[in-house]
Design an enzyme around this catalytic site. Structure first.
Site: not given
Ligand code: ADP
Length: 534
Positions: A180, A326, A434, A439
């Site tokens: 990640t 993940e 918040k 929220w």
């Molecule tokens: P990191 O967690 O370090 O950013 P990732 O590339 O695994 O690495 O990112 C996943 C996160 O990216 C998701 O949990 C979400 O918050 C965000 N994300 C992915 N796709 C979208 C989307 N289409 N719209 C909004 N957020 C997104």
């Protein structure tokens, strides 16, 4: 007949199925790579598969065995594809190191994963030296291109006898490791299996998902060093789509030239990439001849509704998907369902800007303290997912609290769901604002701000506030030559949101800081503007 067990062949879902198929049935299909000097090299799936098998034999001959990790530090190009295939054919797992991270972090990740060998691009050797200086330990360093004092990749490929036997693979074997990117904590390893990757690829290509076919030419702008370029290299090999790798040249003009010259039909990248492309197209009408009906897969952060509208106007279709490291990553895709195809334009755009519905084999729910949220498009909770390509744990067993007792992975994303089953992300748990006990969704404010004609990009963060605990602050980048005031932007938001949602302050900046994966770096923004309301 009664009670007879299934009578079908038990074929493990392993990467050799993809490699053999590409070699045998797609052998002439091109794989194009743009090199650091901007030259183009062309090869084919047939050649890539043959070289991947040589790489696998060389690794086995050199002592790499089942379960070992072999790292890559590379841009997107055909040799990286050879590693995607060759390392798992040797029974090992490909660990793609993210070259945008700090060398200390890359060293930590490489050591944490236990990477034995590393294959590096020559142009990345200066970075690699820093990674080694930061304490990364590799037994062997193999270099693609000019090797300096290291071992050349081409010689390594030839180093094993053709008779070297490749191991028999099990579908549950590790195929690849990704970390990640640590947006919300220390990087953690996710280990994909052959089975999870193949199932993900099969579902990724179906029409209601990302819809890829042999007739496509795909350019993954999304890097092969982050979530396996969304699994697209495997999916393309599976269906035999032509691949065009951009190497290190990821600016709009270079990408558009490649889109034009290679007749690209599908691109894949994060919203910032498409924002840059939109700007270049608007500034240079008619300069590039693109394929009619060009599709662009967008994910990683929310695709603003305005961007989806703008690209339709330019004759291109954005396909919005959600996922994370993940989840391999594709978890949901947003496609307007047939019963809403005739709905008014605004409704259809609103749906497309949502993250969509789960792909086949993925299940999701949204929960808050009161249980599963109702499908009222209002109540929010944490998005949870499960399925055959969703991680069941992190390598090393870190953060077990991310999984519920009844088997769901907690995504850390806050979402709501509508009557059509479309989910909409409103925030990451860590980015929620918040204010006075209520929220406020930063993502919805951002999306709306990016719908203002003067705004190129906008990020909204919560900033400490004496009375309300936190208040939203908007950080805005304007389009070239555009002007707008903070009050005008608030007037633009006012009809759509409760009054207390409106950002108290709007800060105009040249650029918003980004993470290694191209997302707004909200931790840094919160830090920078921490005292803005005090
Ligand atoms: P990191 O967690 O370090 O950013 P990732 O590339 O695994 O690495 O990112 C996943 C996160 O990216 C998701 O949990 C979400 O918050 C965000 N994300 C992915 N796709 C979208 C989307 N289409 N719209 C909004 N957020 C997104």
């Amino acid at each position: 007949m009664a009670n007879e067990t299934a009578t079908m062949m038990d074929v493990p879902l392993t990467i050799d199925l993809v490699v053999d198929r590409a070699e045998r049935w797609m052998r002439g299909t091109e794989v194009v790579s743009r090199r650091p000097d901007k030259s183009i090299t062309r090869t084919t799936y047939g050649a890539v598969a043959a070289r991947a098998r040589k790489l696998a034999r060389a690794l086995v001959h050199a002592g790499i065995g089942r379960g070992d990790r072999v790292a890559t530090l590379m841009w997107n190009h055909s040799e990286h594809l050879e590693c995607y295939f060759g390392i798992p054919l040797a029974g090992a797992a490909t660990h793609t190191l993210n070259l945008r991270l700090h060398p200390d972090e890359i060293a930590y990740i490489a050591n944490d994963a236990g990477d034995r060998y590393v294959i590096v691009d020559d142009c990345l050797l200066p970075l690699f030296d820093k990674v080694v200086a930061a304490g990364a330990k590799f037994e062997r360093v193999i270099v693609v291109g000019a090797p300096g004092t290291h071992e050349p990749y081409e010689r390594f490929l030839e180093s094993a006898p053709a008779s070297t036997a490749l191991p028999k693979l099990a579908e549950t074997d590790a195929l690849a490791v990704c970390y990640t990117s640590g947006t919300t904590g220390k990087p953690k390893g996710v280990v994909y299996s052959h089975r999870s990757t193949i199932l993900h690829s099969i579902v990724e290509v179906i029409p209601d998902s990302l819809g890829l076919s042999r007739a496509d030419t795909l350019l993954p702008v999304v890097p092969m060093f982050h979530v396996n370029a969304w699994g697209l290299p495997y999916a393309c090999a599976l269906v035999g789509a032509k691949l065009v790798f951009p190497g290190p040249h990821l600016d709009a003009a270079n990408l558009l030239e490649l889109f034009q010259n290679e007749k690209v039909t599908v691109g894949a990248g994060v919203p910032t990439i498409w924002l840059g492309i939109r700007e270049a197209l608007d500034a240079n009408p008619g300069k590039w001849q693109l394929q009619p009906g060009l599709r662009m897969i967008v994910g990683g952060s929310a695709a603003p509704e305005q961007m989806i509208r703008d690209f339709d106007r330019l004759g291109m279709t954005l396909i919005h998907a959600w996922g994370m490291t993940e989840t391999s990553p594709v978890g949901t895709v947003s496609r307007v369902p047939p019963h809403l195809a005739g709905a008014d334009e605004d409704t259809r755009y609103r749906l497309r800007a949502k993250q969509g519905t789960p792909t086949p084999l993925v299940d999701l729910c949204i929960r808050n303290d009161a249980g599963d949220v109702p499908a009222d498009d209002k109540t929010t909770g944490e998005l949870m997912v499960r399925g055959p390509w969703i991680a069941a744990r992190y390598a090393g067993g870190h953060s077990p609290e991310r999984w519920t007792a009844d088997g769901w992975f907690r995504t850390g994303d806050v979402a709501r769901i509508d009557e059509h089953g479309f989910i909409q992300l409103t925030d990451r748990v860590a980015d929620q604002i918040k204010s006075g006990g209520e929220w406020i969704s930063s993502q919805e404010l951002e999306n709306s701000l990016m719908g203002h004609p003067a705004v190129k990009e906008a990020a909204v963060v919560g900033v400490p506030h004496a009375k309300w605990s936190e208040r939203p602050l908007a950080v805005v980048v304007l389009k070239p030559g555009a002007t707008v005031t903070a009050d005008e932007l608030r007037d633009h938001l006012a009809p759509k949101f409760a009054k207390f949602w409106l950002p108290d302050a709007v800060v105009f900046v040249e650029a918003i800081p980004r993470t290694s994966a191209g997302k707004f770096k909200k931790t840094e923004l919160r830090d920078t503007y921490r005292d803005h309301y005090s």
